[in-house]
Scaffold this active site. Structure first.
Site, PDB file in Angstrom:
ATOM      1  N   CYS A 203      -0.709 -60.556  33.612  1.00  6.87           N
ATOM      2  CA  CYS A 203      -1.438 -61.824  33.501  1.00  6.87           C
ATOM      3  C   CYS A 203      -0.493 -63.012  33.384  1.00  6.87           C
ATOM      4  CB  CYS A 203      -2.394 -61.752  32.324  1.00  6.87           C
ATOM      5  SG  CYS A 203      -3.520 -60.375  32.522  1.00  6.87           S
TER       6      CYS A 203
ATOM      7  N   TYR B 289      19.635 -53.770  36.961  1.00  8.33           N
ATOM      8  CA  TYR B 289      18.855 -54.806  36.279  1.00  8.33           C
ATOM      9  C   TYR B 289      17.375 -54.762  36.666  1.00  8.33           C
ATOM     10  CZ  TYR B 289      23.599 -56.349  35.526  1.00  8.33           C
ATOM     11  OH  TYR B 289      24.927 -56.381  35.190  1.00  8.33           O
TER      12      TYR B 289
END
Ligand code: LLP
Length: 395
Positions: free
Chosen positions: A347, A376
């Protein structure tokens, strides 16, 4: 297609062994990171060959997967860590304390205690108060430790501002103007031994003028430190060697590694120093893909969204650094080319992998691979929105 990817009979094959990714998916419900360990091994050997005589400390933060660490260890690689957690991970896969360099700006008392108790190879010290803390702990324990001073040369390597670390506005390293104070602290005691100088200018370096400038600057500090401290013998050039995300260019990357090593060797030709380096991304980034599934194709009058079951919770690089990752469907079907926004379930409007990206047409249920997710990616993932982590599978 990027090197190590090809379609055969409409199926995406990946890696040095041309693995059919789709065939592995039945075992997993969630998105999956796949890693090609052999590819990591071949990258390491290429680097080792090019940086002959340089000690390589893999920056574990890029990807601390146990099988990756084990493989690198068998090849003679050592590790650069930035936390007690990473120290323990290194030990758990069989690294010796003397294989460990400990970097990072916020080392806690308990992490430094751990470094002393284990007698790790070297602590890269990032500030005067950290040096004071280390000296105090050495006196409390009456134990020695080797350190390198991480110096901040104030040099621009032209990377994303969030991953630049060698500028005076950055929190990293000791400003050169404070070197005298560091020298005085070190000379006031005997247990903390200056083993060398280190630097790390940032990540994803694509050209090396700033790097060369920094090496030249710090070389003169290194030489003057050697006059005071005969033990000062190591020069750690940090990590940061960049890769190409947008197009396939392993030749460019090999050339770049060669240029990088020539700069290092030519700068230190006339100096007696044991060189060290701390690569992360260059070794592992290409060796990972994130495979996830299309949940919905959401069409609006303005946009067409591919809503995936994976987002910034698993791979935050696009949201964080506007980083580019190629996305390929696992099944190559005939159909029109489309322009999509690839978004995740989280969201946040920053939860996207790609915007306005050309792609083969996709349907709900299709799988896609997000490329160059070996570095990463999983290591920066979170459980935001209480979404499950992605699985990780070494091929
Ligand atoms: N040494 C030190 C002290 C570091 O802080 C780092 C990375 C490295 C070595 C390894 O750098 P590399 O060779 O991987 O560039 N999350 C960012 C990258 C942050 C790098 C942090 N430090 C990204 O996803 O691009």
């Amino acid at each position: 297609l990027k090197k190590h990817f090809k379609y055969e009979n409409g199926k995406l094959l990946w890696g040095l062994q041309s693995i059919d990714l789709q065939s592995y998916l039945n075992n997993y419900h969630n998105p999956v990171y796949f890693y090609d360990i052999q590819l990591i091994a071949s990258r390491f050997l290429e680097m080792k060959n090019q940086l002959r005589g340089v000690d390589i400390f893999y920056a574990m933060k890029a990807n601390p997967h146990i099988d990756i660490l084990k493989k690198l260890k068998t090849l003679g690689c050592k590790v650069d860590v930035v936390s007690g957690g990473e120290i323990n991970r290194a030990l758990s896969v069989g690294f010796f304390p003397q294989d460990i360099v400990f970097s990072g700006v916020g080392k806690t008392i308990s992490e430094i205690n751990l470094a002393f108790d284990l007698q790790i190879l070297q602590i890269n010290v990032e500030s005067l108060p950290e040096l004071e803390r280390i000296i105090k702990i050495s006196q409390q324990k009456n134990k020695p430790i080797s350190i390198a001073l991480r110096l901040n040369p104030n040099v621009d390597i032209k990377t994303h501002p969030y991953i630049a670390t060698g500028l005076q506005e950055n929190k990293f390293g000791i400003d050169i103007s404070q070197l005298d104070q560091a020298i005085n602290l070190l000379r006031s005691q005997t247990l903390v031994e200056l083993a060398g100088v280190s630097l790390h200018l940032g990540s994803q370096m694509q050209e090396f003028s700033g790097f060369q400038q920094a090496l030249l600057k710090l070389k003169s500090d290194f030489l003057s430190l050697q006059k005071y401290f005969p033990t000062c013998k190591k020069f750690d050039v940090g990590g940061g060697l960049g890769i190409r995300y947008e197009e396939t260019d392993l030749e460019w990357e090999s050339q770049s590694l060669q240029n990088y090593s020539e700069i290092i060797f030519s700068t230190f030709r006339d100096v007696k120093a044991q060189l060290q380096t701390e690569p992360g991304r260059w070794l592992v980034a290409h060796a990972g893909v994130l495979v996830c599934q299309v949940q919905y194709i959401k069409q609006t009058p303005f946009k067409e969204f591919v809503v995936l079951d994976s987002g910034m919770n698993h791979l935050i690089r696009p949201a964080f650094y506007q980083a580019f990752h190629q996305i390929l469907p696992l099944q190559q079907k005939n159909g029109p080319e489309k322009v999509y926004d690839f978004v995740g379930p989280i969201c946040e409007s920053s939860d996207f992998f790609a915007k306005n990206r050309k792609s083969l047409e996709l349907r709900s249920g299709d799988f896609v691979a997000v490329l160059d997710c070996g570095a990463y990616a999983s290591s920066m993932s979170s459980i935001y929105n209480l979404k499950d982590p992605a699985a990780e599978v070494c091929l």
